[in-house]
Design a protein around this motif. Sequence first.
Motif, mmCIF file in Angstrom:
data_model
loop_
_atom_site.group_PDB
_atom_site.id
_atom_site.type_symbol
_atom_site.label_atom_id
_atom_site.label_comp_id
_atom_site.label_asym_id
_atom_site.label_seq_id
_atom_site.Cartn_x
_atom_site.Cartn_y
_atom_site.Cartn_z
ATOM 1 N N TYR A 1 0.252 -13.826 -10.566
ATOM 2 C CA TYR A 1 0.085 -15.195 -9.993
ATOM 3 C C TYR A 1 0.487 -15.155 -8.005
ATOM 4 O O TYR A 1 0.227 -15.852 -7.261
ATOM 5 C CB TYR A 1 0.381 -16.612 -10.193
ATOM 6 N N MET B 1 -4.845 -16.748 -12.542
ATOM 7 C CA MET B 1 -5.469 -18.439 -12.877
ATOM 8 C C MET B 1 -5.736 -18.560 -14.317
ATOM 9 O O MET B 1 -6.124 -19.383 -15.159
ATOM 10 C CB MET B 1 -6.310 -19.502 -11.834
ATOM 11 N N ALA C 1 -4.937 -20.890 -17.020
ATOM 12 C CA ALA C 1 -5.545 -21.829 -18.012
ATOM 13 C C ALA C 1 -5.694 -21.840 -18.971
ATOM 14 O O ALA C 1 -5.764 -22.441 -20.203
ATOM 15 C CB ALA C 1 -6.566 -21.698 -16.985
ATOM 16 N N ARG D 1 -1.342 -28.624 -17.345
ATOM 17 C CA ARG D 1 -1.500 -27.569 -17.087
ATOM 18 C C ARG D 1 -2.783 -26.731 -16.929
ATOM 19 O O ARG D 1 -3.079 -26.288 -16.359
ATOM 20 C CB ARG D 1 -0.061 -26.215 -17.656
ATOM 21 N N TYR E 1 -5.584 -25.500 -14.264
ATOM 22 C CA TYR E 1 -6.051 -24.359 -13.305
ATOM 23 C C TYR E 1 -7.332 -24.040 -14.018
ATOM 24 O O TYR E 1 -8.068 -23.188 -13.144
ATOM 25 C CB TYR E 1 -5.276 -23.122 -14.098
ATOM 26 N N LYS F 1 -9.006 -25.218 -10.648
ATOM 27 C CA LYS F 1 -9.190 -24.778 -10.237
ATOM 28 C C LYS F 1 -10.446 -23.605 -10.563
ATOM 29 O O LYS F 1 -11.006 -23.215 -9.132
ATOM 30 C CB LYS F 1 -7.554 -24.003 -9.251
#
Length: 421
Positions: free
Chosen positions: A266, A276, A280, A291, A295, A298
């Motif tokens: 990342y 990501m 995730a 968390r 992700y 995104k």
Amino acid sequence: MSMERTRVRMLASIGWLGLLAIGVCACATPQLPEVSPATKRELVSGEALFGTEVAPADPIAIQNTSPEMERFLAPLFEIDSRRERLRQLVRHLAEVGLLNARYDERLTLSAAATLEAKAGNCLSYTNMFVTLARRLGLRARFQRVAVPPTWGIDGDLLIRSNHINAVVPNMRNTGLGQEFVMDFNYVAPESSHERWLVTDAHAFALMYANLSVDALMRGQQREAFAWLKRTLIEDPDNADHWVNLGVIYARAGATDLAEAAFTLAYRMTWRRQSAMAGLATLYRQTGDAERAHYYEEKIRRLRARDPFYHLAIGRAAYDKGAYEDALPSFRRAIQLRPRTGVFHFMKGLALLRLGDDKRGLRGLRMATRYGQVDDYALRYRSDLEEFLDVDADDPNARTIARVSSGFDLYERPGFAETRID
């Protein structure tokens, strides 16, 4: 010189299908852990997974020449003109069938082995050309091209494929333009696609990464790790390789080390989608919902805008016979990029499978209008032929036959003939 090209792929990075369950972002930017030098050494050791440190796979002689290669090039050594040497190299490749050879996306071979077997994947053929061109004194280089990636699914792995070709720069006064590009791809990359020269180490690492991915797909975890360790020795700065390392650790349940590998990836590049995706899925599996949501959101936004991702999801459903489930993905791909023939082609096939001949035929007609779908027509040839194998007096059958005549169904996959003008 003009060329017909055949579509090729290169395995580059791995994701998990678990990422398809997307949540809603409801948190601030989470802090990623610091990765100490000691943790980085532990990551590449493999001891946490296998009990002892894993030795890197032995390097292969990627660009060594062989007696067969020397015999192949012998008629070309006496040519003085760089332009003519290059032209005759391509002509010679066509004459011996190497531009109409067997393509196997899982067959990563050295230059000499590719020439001998007349088989390989994109990277194998590109490396073979670079090796031959350099042996003739031409300054051939590897070049990455930022074409929209293709996606494939193998079990619980989501595999993103990218593109690489070969370029001979500084070809002024040769009649071939500023540079000559040898692209083993059915569809030529658009001029708007970003492209950049890469080092030999970068290209060689991609070959080792292919071997690692292939081993992982066969369930050979230790072999996959050994090839990936060789990959990181060649090119430790490519984030994709650290993503793949994270996937290996995550699948084995080593969540802390998986997080460290994804974190390194990342922070290496602005192209963070694969990293990501790994974070995730990892956080979702370990119960860190906050968390994971961050992700996932995104990723959802990025993939929602990627028509080729939707194509891959639709194809996975289609190939399982879930034609109704496949349609929304094909329709979304068309919404995002309406003038791409493969999306209409797959939508048309799915509709035909569902008995909607009228709209299915319309999809195939749209595919022939926008073109560049022959590789998909070959891949799904049996599906098309199934619809052709009906009563010849049926008006629908005749319509399907006319539409299907727009596809090259009867040339086997492989490199098409090269024409030298």
